[in-house]
Design a protein around this motif. Structure first.
Motif, PDB file in Angstrom:
ATOM      1  N   LYS A 162      -3.151   7.399  -4.059  1.00 15.53           N
ATOM      2  CA  LYS A 162      -3.343   8.580  -3.210  1.00 15.53           C
ATOM      3  C   LYS A 162      -4.824   8.821  -2.902  1.00 15.53           C
ATOM      4  O   LYS A 162      -5.414   9.837  -3.257  1.00 15.53           O
TER       5      LYS A 162
ATOM      6  N   ILE B 246       0.814  -1.220   0.000  1.00 15.58           N
ATOM      7  CA  ILE B 246       0.000   0.000   0.000  1.00 15.58           C
ATOM      8  C   ILE B 246       0.845   1.266   0.000  1.00 15.58           C
ATOM      9  O   ILE B 246       0.338   2.359  -0.261  1.00 15.58           O
ATOM     10  N   GLY B 247       2.137   1.140   0.314  1.00 12.91           N
ATOM     11  CA  GLY B 247       2.971   2.328   0.339  1.00 12.91           C
ATOM     12  C   GLY B 247       4.278   2.079   1.050  1.00 12.91           C
ATOM     13  O   GLY B 247       4.730   0.933   1.167  1.00 12.91           O
TER      14      GLY B 247
ATOM     15  N   LEU C 186       1.308   6.751   0.333  1.00 11.57           N
ATOM     16  CA  LEU C 186       0.484   5.725  -0.303  1.00 11.57           C
ATOM     17  C   LEU C 186       0.824   5.537  -1.782  1.00 11.57           C
ATOM     18  O   LEU C 186       1.160   6.493  -2.486  1.00 11.57           O
ATOM     19  N   GLU C 187       0.704   4.311  -2.245  1.00 11.31           N
ATOM     20  CA  GLU C 187       0.830   4.029  -3.674  1.00 11.31           C
ATOM     21  C   GLU C 187      -0.334   4.677  -4.423  1.00 11.31           C
ATOM     22  O   GLU C 187      -0.132   5.343  -5.437  1.00 11.31           O
TER      23      GLU C 187
ATOM     24  N   GLU D 114      -7.974   6.633   3.267  1.00 10.89           N
ATOM     25  CA  GLU D 114      -7.993   5.198   2.986  1.00 10.89           C
ATOM     26  C   GLU D 114      -7.708   4.395   4.249  1.00 10.89           C
ATOM     27  O   GLU D 114      -8.243   3.296   4.449  1.00 10.89           O
ATOM     28  N   GLU D 115      -6.876   4.946   5.132  1.00 12.98           N
ATOM     29  CA  GLU D 115      -6.488   4.236   6.351  1.00 12.98           C
ATOM     30  C   GLU D 115      -7.677   3.939   7.263  1.00 12.98           C
ATOM     31  O   GLU D 115      -7.624   3.017   8.085  1.00 12.98           O
TER      32      GLU D 115
ATOM     33  N   THR E 283      -1.574   9.403   6.617  1.00 17.87           N
ATOM     34  CA  THR E 283      -1.064   9.194   5.263  1.00 17.87           C
ATOM     35  C   THR E 283      -0.871  10.529   4.566  1.00 17.87           C
ATOM     36  O   THR E 283      -1.503  11.535   4.919  1.00 17.87           O
TER      37      THR E 283
END
Length: 242
Positions: A162, A3-4, A159-160, A166-167, A130
């Motif tokens: 954006k 995810i990142g 994050l991959e 999302e978290e 993030t």
């Protein structure tokens, strides 16, 4: 699923003082090594922790560890005052200055490296945000570029994809950081007046808290509990586990 990656690691050797960015550290059962391990006690207020809520200028005092991280003993804690003076933690002159500025009687407390109890740190150990969420809250605020230090996170994840906030979809799930560490996402971070305090000059911007309350139901960032301890580094990959 990737995810990142870890963009920044921030720990706060002294509760409510400005933290330090580190390139690597240990994740202990309670969170980042030495995070909130030293604190000021407000003897004028039932021996509660002295915090930014009572004394805003605490954000301008910089705290960092100087030396090797050891489980048996902390390295030296160095404090830089807003005026640029450098003291060791617990220095009498430093304590006298804080008492004079805050108009409070204070004492100090230090927790051992192997165990920092609930109280100086949150029950869930680690706060993360993030980059996408920081960018979005800045857009929603619309006043100025947001200094992420207002939110006092431990980890900032780049994050991959954006997707802001999302978290908040990961509650009850685990993240793996690097080859060793695992954390479980638990809950929202409810915000208070501390985010309104500018880390550079301790001046307040109340509209930021109003924005977070209105647009995000007063939530920003998430808390996580430590599942597996180990070492983490800036640029470590972060994977969402099934």
């Amino acid at each position: 699923m990737l995810i990142g990656q870890i963009k920044e690691i921030v720990r706060h050797p002294v509760k409510s003082f400005r933290g330090e960015n580190v390139q690597k550290t240990k994740i202990m059962d309670y969170g980042l090594y030495g995070d909130r391990s030293h604190a000021l006690i407000d003897e004028s207020n039932n021996r509660n922790f002295l915090s930014i809520t009572q004394f805003q200028e605490m954000v301008r005092y910089k705290a960092r560890f100087v030396g090797e991280e050891r489980v048996e003993e902390y390295p030296k804690v160095e404090i830089v005052t807003p005026e640029g003076n450098v003291f060791d933690w617990d220095n009498k002159e430093l304590m006298a200055e804080i008492e004079q500025k805050s108009n409070r009687k204070v004492s100090t407390i230090t927790y051992p490296p192997a165990h920092v109890p609930i109280g100086p740190i949150a029950e869930e150990n680690i706060q993360l945000v993030t980059d996408a969420s920081l960018n979005k809250i800045e857009e929603l605020w619309g006043e100025a570029k947001i200094d992420h230090r207002r939110f006092r996170p431990n980890l900032i994840i780049s994050l991959e994809d954006k997707n802001p906030f999302e978290e908040e979809k990961w509650f009850g799930k685990r993240l793996k950081i690097g080859p060793e560490v695992e954390i479980e996402l638990i809950r929202h971070c409810k915000r208070c007046m501390i985010i309104t305090v500018n880390p550079d000059n301790a001046e307040r911007s109340p509209d930021l808290h109003k924005t977070v309350a209105k647009e995000r139901k007063n939530n920003f960032g998430v808390y996580a509990s430590v599942i597996k301890t180990g070492d983490i580094h800036v640029e470590d990959e972060v994977h969402l586990l099934d």
